[in-house]
Motif scaffolding. Structure first.
Motif, PDB file in Angstrom:
ATOM      1  N   GLY A  28       0.876  -1.259   0.123  1.00 36.22           N
ATOM      2  CA  GLY A  28       0.388  -0.422   0.024  1.00 36.22           C
ATOM      3  C   GLY A  28       0.835   1.307   0.266  1.00 36.22           C
ATOM      4  O   GLY A  28       0.152   2.751   0.129  1.00 36.22           O
ATOM      5  N   GLY A  30       2.337   2.361  -2.270  1.00 29.28           N
ATOM      6  CA  GLY A  30       2.271   2.532  -3.690  1.00 29.28           C
ATOM      7  C   GLY A  30       2.899   2.849  -4.981  1.00 29.28           C
ATOM      8  O   GLY A  30       3.325   3.166  -6.377  1.00 29.28           O
ATOM      9  N   THR A  33       1.512   1.263  -8.134  1.00 33.10           N
ATOM     10  CA  THR A  33       1.401   2.374  -8.998  1.00 33.10           C
ATOM     11  C   THR A  33       2.440   3.441  -9.975  1.00 33.10           C
ATOM     12  O   THR A  33       2.702   3.894 -11.524  1.00 33.10           O
ATOM     13  CB  THR A  33       0.745   3.215  -8.121  1.00 33.10           C
ATOM     14  OG1 THR A  33      -0.418   2.986  -7.745  1.00 33.10           O
ATOM     15  CG2 THR A  33       0.023   5.221  -9.309  1.00 33.10           C
ATOM     16  N   CYS A 122       5.693   5.623   2.242  1.00 35.95           N
ATOM     17  CA  CYS A 122       4.641   6.471   2.589  1.00 35.95           C
ATOM     18  C   CYS A 122       4.828   7.144   4.259  1.00 35.95           C
ATOM     19  O   CYS A 122       4.335   6.121   5.248  1.00 35.95           O
ATOM     20  CB  CYS A 122       3.291   5.712   2.652  1.00 35.95           C
ATOM     21  SG  CYS A 122       2.120   6.880   2.436  1.00 35.95           S
ATOM     22  N   VAL A 127      -2.504   9.025   5.388  1.00 33.37           N
ATOM     23  CA  VAL A 127      -2.779   9.055   4.556  1.00 33.37           C
ATOM     24  C   VAL A 127      -2.377   7.044   3.940  1.00 33.37           C
ATOM     25  O   VAL A 127      -2.806   6.122   2.811  1.00 33.37           O
ATOM     26  CB  VAL A 127      -1.254   9.558   2.899  1.00 33.37           C
ATOM     27  CG1 VAL A 127      -1.757   8.875   2.114  1.00 33.37           C
ATOM     28  CG2 VAL A 127      -1.653  11.223   3.578  1.00 33.37           C
ATOM     29  N   HIS A 128      -1.274   6.533   4.113  1.00 33.90           N
ATOM     30  CA  HIS A 128      -0.954   5.071   4.248  1.00 33.90           C
ATOM     31  C   HIS A 128      -2.048   4.237   4.249  1.00 33.90           C
ATOM     32  O   HIS A 128      -2.978   3.419   3.599  1.00 33.90           O
ATOM     33  CB  HIS A 128      -0.034   4.431   4.639  1.00 33.90           C
ATOM     34  CG  HIS A 128       0.419   3.466   4.066  1.00 33.90           C
ATOM     35  ND1 HIS A 128       2.190   2.810   4.798  1.00 33.90           N
ATOM     36  CD2 HIS A 128       0.187   2.081   3.436  1.00 33.90           C
ATOM     37  CE1 HIS A 128       2.421   1.702   3.968  1.00 33.90           C
ATOM     38  NE2 HIS A 128       1.125   1.361   4.017  1.00 33.90           N
ATOM     39  N   ARG A 131      -4.950   5.187   1.514  1.00 35.30           N
ATOM     40  CA  ARG A 131      -4.989   3.966   0.262  1.00 35.30           C
ATOM     41  C   ARG A 131      -5.556   2.862   0.210  1.00 35.30           C
ATOM     42  O   ARG A 131      -6.018   2.338   0.188  1.00 35.30           O
ATOM     43  CB  ARG A 131      -3.670   4.196   0.174  1.00 35.30           C
ATOM     44  CG  ARG A 131      -3.136   5.766  -0.404  1.00 35.30           C
ATOM     45  CD  ARG A 131      -1.637   5.902  -0.923  1.00 35.30           C
ATOM     46  NE  ARG A 131      -1.303   6.714  -1.091  1.00 35.30           N
ATOM     47  CZ  ARG A 131       0.150   7.396  -0.991  1.00 35.30           C
ATOM     48  NH1 ARG A 131       0.851   6.406  -0.479  1.00 35.30           N
ATOM     49  NH2 ARG A 131       0.354   8.308  -1.243  1.00 35.30           N
ATOM     50  N   LEU A 132      -4.947   2.254   1.997  1.00 41.91           N
ATOM     51  CA  LEU A 132      -5.535   0.881   2.001  1.00 41.91           C
ATOM     52  C   LEU A 132      -7.158   0.320   1.370  1.00 41.91           C
ATOM     53  O   LEU A 132      -7.170  -0.388   1.259  1.00 41.91           O
ATOM     54  CB  LEU A 132      -4.738   0.182   3.486  1.00 41.91           C
ATOM     55  CG  LEU A 132      -2.616  -0.077   3.719  1.00 41.91           C
ATOM     56  CD1 LEU A 132      -3.027  -0.215   4.435  1.00 41.91           C
ATOM     57  CD2 LEU A 132      -2.966  -1.561   2.187  1.00 41.91           C
ATOM     58  N   LYS A 134      -9.565   1.667   0.967  1.00 49.35           N
ATOM     59  CA  LYS A 134     -10.125   2.177  -0.931  1.00 49.35           C
ATOM     60  C   LYS A 134      -9.261   1.209  -1.876  1.00 49.35           C
ATOM     61  O   LYS A 134      -9.334   1.327  -3.019  1.00 49.35           O
ATOM     62  CB  LYS A 134     -10.328   3.614  -1.438  1.00 49.35           C
ATOM     63  CG  LYS A 134      -8.865   4.557  -1.288  1.00 49.35           C
ATOM     64  CD  LYS A 134      -9.020   6.062  -2.060  1.00 49.35           C
ATOM     65  CE  LYS A 134      -7.356   6.388  -2.569  1.00 49.35           C
ATOM     66  NZ  LYS A 134      -7.824   7.725  -2.906  1.00 49.35           N
ATOM     67  N   ARG A 135      -7.983   0.527  -1.513  1.00 51.38           N
ATOM     68  CA  ARG A 135      -7.519   0.065  -2.184  1.00 51.38           C
ATOM     69  C   ARG A 135      -8.759  -1.312  -3.074  1.00 51.38           C
ATOM     70  O   ARG A 135      -8.838  -2.317  -2.361  1.00 51.38           O
ATOM     71  CB  ARG A 135      -5.881  -0.500  -2.093  1.00 51.38           C
ATOM     72  CG  ARG A 135      -4.960  -1.043  -2.883  1.00 51.38           C
ATOM     73  CD  ARG A 135      -3.464  -1.869  -3.016  1.00 51.38           C
ATOM     74  NE  ARG A 135      -3.576  -2.503  -1.876  1.00 51.38           N
ATOM     75  CZ  ARG A 135      -2.067  -2.945  -1.668  1.00 51.38           C
ATOM     76  NH1 ARG A 135      -1.543  -2.312  -2.171  1.00 51.38           N
ATOM     77  NH2 ARG A 135      -2.103  -4.221  -0.950  1.00 51.38           N
ATOM     78  N   ARG A 137      -7.382  -4.541  -5.624  1.00 46.75           N
ATOM     79  CA  ARG A 137      -6.670  -4.718  -6.452  1.00 46.75           C
ATOM     80  C   ARG A 137      -7.168  -5.862  -7.798  1.00 46.75           C
ATOM     81  O   ARG A 137      -6.274  -6.317  -7.983  1.00 46.75           O
ATOM     82  CB  ARG A 137      -5.618  -6.154  -5.642  1.00 46.75           C
ATOM     83  CG  ARG A 137      -4.917  -4.778  -5.019  1.00 46.75           C
ATOM     84  CD  ARG A 137      -3.263  -5.352  -4.663  1.00 46.75           C
ATOM     85  NE  ARG A 137      -3.391  -6.012  -3.406  1.00 46.75           N
ATOM     86  CZ  ARG A 137      -2.990  -6.697  -3.203  1.00 46.75           C
ATOM     87  NH1 ARG A 137      -1.290  -7.275  -2.780  1.00 46.75           N
ATOM     88  NH2 ARG A 137      -3.741  -8.139  -2.101  1.00 46.75           N
ATOM     89  N   SER A 174       5.805   8.421  -0.413  1.00 43.17           N
ATOM     90  CA  SER A 174       4.884   8.795  -1.499  1.00 43.17           C
ATOM     91  C   SER A 174       4.067   9.899  -1.211  1.00 43.17           C
ATOM     92  O   SER A 174       2.593   9.700  -1.256  1.00 43.17           O
ATOM     93  CB  SER A 174       4.381   7.801  -2.517  1.00 43.17           C
ATOM     94  OG  SER A 174       3.591   6.684  -0.561  1.00 43.17           O
TER      95      SER A 174
END
Length: 191
Positions: A28, A30, A33, A122, A127-128, A131-132, A134-135, A137, A174
């Motif tokens: 997670g 980044g 990306t 990160c 923030v980290h 991201r997790l 809403k991720r 995969r 990130s």
């Protein structure tokens, strides 16, 4: 036009040289990306360990088996074939352990290509975590990574000491803009 350099040489200089680029960092952070964008810009093959592990699990191999190790070994075989064909390869994996990092060093030596390691961190926990959360995969045989799994990965994430400390490596945070991080990655790869 005759006498002109190919576009890739004009844009990226030495980036047209076959290289092995290894992404490293916690889940997670980044890595994927950045790897995908850099791969697209360079025309490089991106070999990601997570989809390989998902496929191994889909094949019916029990999750209590060393599927992660198997995925790294499959990624290495794919990367080696691509490098042998003259293609730059970006390996997208956590690379938490010294053995994994040295696996890529050894591959670069066998293939006689330049190695570049891009560690993605990160520095902002909020923030980290976001991201997790809403991720997605879309790897049906692998569970989405939770914050607890990141904490466990951090516990097993080896410091860059010993032989891996000598690898050519840059650390990218990130929380900076994606564009700045891609530019930093490309500059390091081209250095």
């Amino acid at each position: 036009m005759q006498g002109e350099q190919p576009i890739i040489d004009r844009q990226f200089g030495d980036l047209s040289v076959t290289q092995l680029v290894v992404m490293a960092g916690l889940p997670g952070a980044g890595k994927s990306t950045i790897a995908e964008i850099v791969g697209a810009r360079l025309g490089a093959t991106v070999v990601s360990v997570d989809p390989i592990e998902s496929a191994i699990l889909r094949a019916g191999i029990d999750a209590d088996q060393p599927t992660g190790l198997a995925a790294y070994l499959v990624a290495e075989e794919i990367a080696e074939k691509e490098l042998d064909s003259g293609r730059t390869v970006i390996v997208d994996a956590v690379n938490a352990a010294e053995a994994a990092r040295l696996q890529w060093r050894d591959l670069a030596e066998r293939a006689d290509v330049r190695l570049r390691v891009i560690e993605v961190v990160c520095s902002d926990e909020a923030v980290h975590r976001a991201r997790l959360a809403k991720r997605e995969r879309r790897l049906p045989h692998l569970e989405e990574t939770t914050w607890r799994a990141v904490e466990q990965s951090l516990e097993g994430y080896a410091a860059w000491t010993g032989p891996s400390s000598a690898l050519p490596r840059v650390t990218i945070d990130s929380v900076l803009s994606l564009g700045a991080n891609v530019d930093a990655a490309l500059a390091f790869i081209g250095s």
